[in-house]
Design a protein around this motif. Sequence first.
Motif, PDB file in Angstrom:
ATOM      1  N   ARG A  44       0.844  -1.196   0.000  1.00 56.72           N
ATOM      2  CA  ARG A  44       0.000   0.000   0.000  1.00 56.72           C
ATOM      3  C   ARG A  44       0.877   1.243   0.000  1.00 56.72           C
ATOM      4  NH1 ARG A  44      -4.500  -1.694   4.498  1.00 56.72           N
ATOM      5  NH2 ARG A  44      -5.487  -3.271   3.188  1.00 56.72           N
ATOM      6  N   PHE A  45       0.404   2.275  -0.660  1.00 56.68           N
ATOM      7  CA  PHE A  45       1.140   3.542  -0.663  1.00 56.68           C
ATOM      8  C   PHE A  45       1.294   4.080   0.754  1.00 56.68           C
ATOM      9  CE2 PHE A  45       0.063   4.740  -5.314  1.00 56.68           C
ATOM     10  CZ  PHE A  45       1.160   4.025  -5.756  1.00 56.68           C
ATOM     11  N   SER A  46       0.292   3.893   1.589  1.00 56.68           N
ATOM     12  CA  SER A  46       0.384   4.383   2.966  1.00 56.68           C
ATOM     13  C   SER A  46       1.489   3.648   3.725  1.00 56.68           C
ATOM     14  CB  SER A  46      -0.956   4.231   3.687  1.00 56.68           C
ATOM     15  OG  SER A  46      -1.369   2.873   3.688  1.00 56.68           O
ATOM     16  N   THR A  47       1.666   2.357   3.445  1.00 58.04           N
ATOM     17  CA  THR A  47       2.747   1.585   4.068  1.00 58.04           C
ATOM     18  C   THR A  47       4.094   2.055   3.544  1.00 58.04           C
ATOM     19  OG1 THR A  47       1.307  -0.351   4.317  1.00 58.04           O
ATOM     20  CG2 THR A  47       3.685  -0.736   4.394  1.00 58.04           C
ATOM     21  N   GLU A  49       4.774   4.959   2.326  1.00 53.06           N
ATOM     22  CA  GLU A  49       4.990   6.295   2.874  1.00 53.06           C
ATOM     23  C   GLU A  49       5.539   6.210   4.305  1.00 53.06           C
ATOM     24  OE1 GLU A  49       2.476  10.339   4.023  1.00 53.06           O
ATOM     25  OE2 GLU A  49       1.418   8.609   3.209  1.00 53.06           O
ATOM     26  N   ALA A  50       4.955   5.345   5.123  1.00 56.77           N
ATOM     27  CA  ALA A  50       5.395   5.198   6.510  1.00 56.77           C
ATOM     28  C   ALA A  50       6.828   4.673   6.578  1.00 56.77           C
ATOM     29  CB  ALA A  50       4.457   4.262   7.256  1.00 56.77           C
ATOM     30  N   LYS A  53       9.190   7.469   5.529  1.00 60.73           N
ATOM     31  CA  LYS A  53       9.294   8.460   6.599  1.00 60.73           C
ATOM     32  C   LYS A  53      10.204   7.945   7.711  1.00 60.73           C
ATOM     33  CE  LYS A  53       6.458  11.332   9.607  1.00 60.73           C
ATOM     34  NZ  LYS A  53       5.108  11.692  10.008  1.00 60.73           N
TER      35      LYS A  53
END
Length: 81
Positions: A44-47, A49-50, A53
């Motif tokens: 996932r893009f959210s994963t 991204e995390a 970061k």
Amino acid sequence: MPIIVNLDVMMARRKMSLNELSEKVDLTLSNLSILKTGKAKAVRFSTLEAICKALDCQPGDILEYEDQKKKTASRNTNQKV
């Protein structure tokens, strides 16, 4: 698979353990391990991204595309006859 996951390389550069990264990105060790070993079929893009970061990096530092046709062709030209 032509997508290579270099998560272990970035973790080593940042001197971060799998446990530490797991806590920072709120993923289970098993899911992070699947991603790290390149066995994941999707992320996932959210994963992503995390992870970026937490490791202070870009997605391209973690994911790489390798053309299998070029790899096979170069392997064939490097073989001795």
